[in-house]
Enzyme design. Structure first.
Site, short mmCIF file in Angstrom:
data_model
loop_
_atom_site.label_atom_id
_atom_site.label_comp_id
_atom_site.label_asym_id
_atom_site.label_seq_id
_atom_site.Cartn_x
_atom_site.Cartn_y
_atom_site.Cartn_z
N ASN A 52 11.93 -36.25 6.33
CA ASN A 52 11.80 -35.07 7.18
C ASN A 52 10.58 -34.28 6.70
O ASN A 52 10.50 -33.92 5.52
CB ASN A 52 13.04 -34.17 7.09
CG ASN A 52 14.27 -34.84 7.69
OD1 ASN A 52 14.18 -35.91 8.30
ND2 ASN A 52 15.41 -34.19 7.55
N HIS A 66 25.39 -33.89 6.89
CA HIS A 66 24.30 -32.93 7.16
C HIS A 66 24.86 -31.54 6.85
O HIS A 66 24.96 -30.68 7.70
CB HIS A 66 23.83 -33.05 8.62
CG HIS A 66 22.47 -32.47 8.87
ND1 HIS A 66 21.45 -33.17 9.48
CD2 HIS A 66 21.96 -31.25 8.60
CE1 HIS A 66 20.38 -32.39 9.59
NE2 HIS A 66 20.66 -31.22 9.07
N ARG A 97 19.45 -39.58 16.62
CA ARG A 97 20.00 -39.30 15.30
C ARG A 97 20.91 -38.07 15.41
O ARG A 97 20.44 -37.00 15.82
CB ARG A 97 18.86 -39.04 14.30
CG ARG A 97 19.35 -38.60 12.95
CD ARG A 97 18.24 -38.44 11.92
NE ARG A 97 18.84 -37.98 10.69
CZ ARG A 97 18.56 -36.84 10.07
NH1 ARG A 97 17.61 -36.04 10.52
NH2 ARG A 97 19.20 -36.49 8.97
N GLU A 124 18.73 -34.57 3.52
CA GLU A 124 18.03 -33.60 2.66
C GLU A 124 18.86 -33.07 1.49
O GLU A 124 19.17 -31.87 1.42
CB GLU A 124 17.56 -32.41 3.52
CG GLU A 124 16.62 -32.79 4.62
CD GLU A 124 15.99 -31.57 5.31
OE1 GLU A 124 16.40 -30.44 5.03
OE2 GLU A 124 15.07 -31.78 6.12
N TYR A 179 8.06 -30.94 7.53
CA TYR A 179 7.75 -29.72 8.29
C TYR A 179 6.39 -29.12 7.91
O TYR A 179 5.64 -28.72 8.77
CB TYR A 179 8.88 -28.69 8.13
CG TYR A 179 10.10 -29.13 8.93
CD1 TYR A 179 10.19 -28.84 10.27
CD2 TYR A 179 11.09 -29.91 8.35
CE1 TYR A 179 11.27 -29.29 11.03
CE2 TYR A 179 12.17 -30.36 9.10
CZ TYR A 179 12.25 -30.04 10.44
OH TYR A 179 13.31 -30.50 11.19
N GLU A 208 12.89 -36.39 10.97
CA GLU A 208 12.78 -35.05 11.57
C GLU A 208 11.35 -34.58 11.47
O GLU A 208 10.70 -34.70 10.43
CB GLU A 208 13.63 -34.01 10.81
CG GLU A 208 15.08 -34.00 11.13
CD GLU A 208 15.85 -32.94 10.35
OE1 GLU A 208 15.31 -31.84 10.11
OE2 GLU A 208 17.00 -33.22 10.00
#
Ligand code: BGC
Length: 438
Positions: free
Chosen positions: A287, A113, A69, A158, A289, A348
């Protein structure tokens, strides 16, 4: 087929800031303004991927990655954001795609992005509805060139983070601190996503996704005030960007004392917009985290306070390491959206560490191995619990330019010496390679 891959983004790795006709992006502008980025770091050179891309494709091939990606820099392809295209920019991504395919690696480009052409920012950036249409035109240009070989596309990366950090708080480009007045940025990005989806399909793209940053929201306590605050945060961070795409409706924003149509540029949401935004997708990129812990507000302004997750190990960034949060997030999406949830791709996941090569040159990043192992297991548990998860992409292939933190946070499977550009695969690279072989 489950896609195993790694992820990167144009501004974070490419460098070659003004080369081959590339226009300036908002990140070129922002990083050159004093005080914006830690130690004044910029992405002018970054990992110099624009020149070293063959080496990076070889690293992916050596890893045995099934997919890669990456993102396309809009101002490299359309320097002013609209109008003239730059063939040398398109050629760069064309060569990259061919090299990936030659190694049997599925290319997964993301069209945006965060490196918006500065010329479009000069027209208001994503606060201006016209930008959504320019985005779709740019998507069509890229797809005309690549859709004969690229099957899977991601429109936006995002949109929440871009809105909140870039336009809400001003800690990312374009550096505006509009707080809730930044809401049009949510709608215009989502509209851009919908229009670009249409353009991509018209050009023959087979699979189209959007990537959202999502977080499980943990209330600080069971009190009514904390529960209401957690719900308000969940609405802004998660639902504002998933609901319109998957359900064709915006969530209730009354906790913020607003609706999408009481902000500036009213009526922001026009007839037909939500139908465009909710066009069926082939997957949802997520994504992840860390989770977020939210309590009742302690000062006027927003209807919540981020009270911090404690009791877990942390990354170099100070982010809590909670692998099961990924399972919780994925199963939570399934509960919330049911059959409306398309297949999910974790686009991600990763962690920053203070990685320093040892005297033997080896970067023994055992913490990252433990992090990735734990999160991959969480994906497996989510799949056992009924979530259709089809991919997992490590952030990131390379240490790179970490936005407002400059080069201080290293997320790569491969160490980069930013003085020389030298790449050194870390222990986590060998770990993933062996796992993919197994
Ligand atoms: C972004 C990446 C970033 C990573 C770590 C994600 O929000 O998509 O560009 O480097 O998180 O902060």
């Amino acid at each position: 087929m489950f896609l195993w891959g790694t992820a990167t983004a144009s501004y974070q790795i490419e460098g070659a800031a003004g080369e081959d006709g590339k226009g300036a992006s908002i990140w070129d502008t922002f990083t050159h303004e004093p005080g914006r980025v830690r130690d004044g770091h910029t992405g002018d050179v970054a990992c110099d991927h624009y020149h070293r891309w063959r080496e990076d494709v070889a690293l992916l091939a050596g890893l045995g990655a099934g997919a890669y990606r990456f993102s396309i820099a809009w101002p490299r392809v359309v320097p002013d954001g609209k109008g003239e295209t730059e063939p040398r920019g398109l050629d760069f991504y064309d060569r990259l795609v061919d090299a990936l395919l030659a190694e049997g690696i599925t290319p997964v480009p993301t069209l945006f992005h965060w490196d918006l052409p500065q010329a479009l920012q000069d027209l208001g950036g994503w606060m201006n509805r016209d930008i959504s249409h320019h985005f779709a035109d740019y998507a069509a240009v890229v797809a005309d060139r690549l859709a004969d070989r690229v099957e899977m596309w991601i429109t936006l990366n995002e949109p929440f983070v871009h809105m909140a950090f870039g336009y809400g708080m001003g800690v990312h480009a374009p550096g505006q601190a509009l707080l809730l007045d930044a809401l049009p940025v949510a709608h215009h990005q989502l509209l851009g996503h919908g229009l670009a989806t249409r353009a991509l399909r018209a050009a023959g793209a087979r699979q189209v996704l959007i990537t959202n940053n999502c977080t499980p929201v943990w209330p600080a306590s069971g009190s009514e005030a904390d529960l209401a605050a957690a719900d308000a945060y969940d609405t802004l961070h998660n639902r504002l960007f998933n609901d319109p795409v998957l359900l064709g409706a915006y969530p209730d924003l009354s906790a913020y004392g607003t609706t999408m149509n009481t902000v500036a540029d009213s009526p922001l949401v026009r007839d037909g917009d939500l139908a465009i935004i909710s066009a069926p997708l082939d997957g949802l990129g997520i994504n992840y985290y860390n989770p977020t812990r939210i309590g009742a507000p302690t000062e006027p302004g927003l209807p919540w306070a981020d009270v911090g997750v404690t009791g877990f190990p942390t990354t170099a960034f100070g982010w809590p390491v909670v692998p099961d949060g990924l399972r919780e997030l994925l199963t939570g999406l399934k509960e919330r959206y049911g059959d409306r949830l398309p297949p999910v791709y974790v686009t991600e996941n990763g962690c920053s560490q203070d990685d320093v090569p040892g005297p033997d040159g080896v970067v023994d990043d055992q913490g990252r191995i433990a992090f990735l192992d734990g999160h991959v297991q969480a994906v497996e548990r989510a799949a056992e619990q009924g979530v259709d998860v089809r991919g997992y992409f490590v952030w990131s292939l390379l240490d790179n330019f970490e936005w407002a933190e400059g080069y201080h946070q290293r997320f790569g499977l491969v160490h980069v010496d930013f003085e020389t550009g030298r790449r050194t695969p870390k222990a986590s690279y060998a770990w993933l390679r062996d796992r993919l072989k197994g």
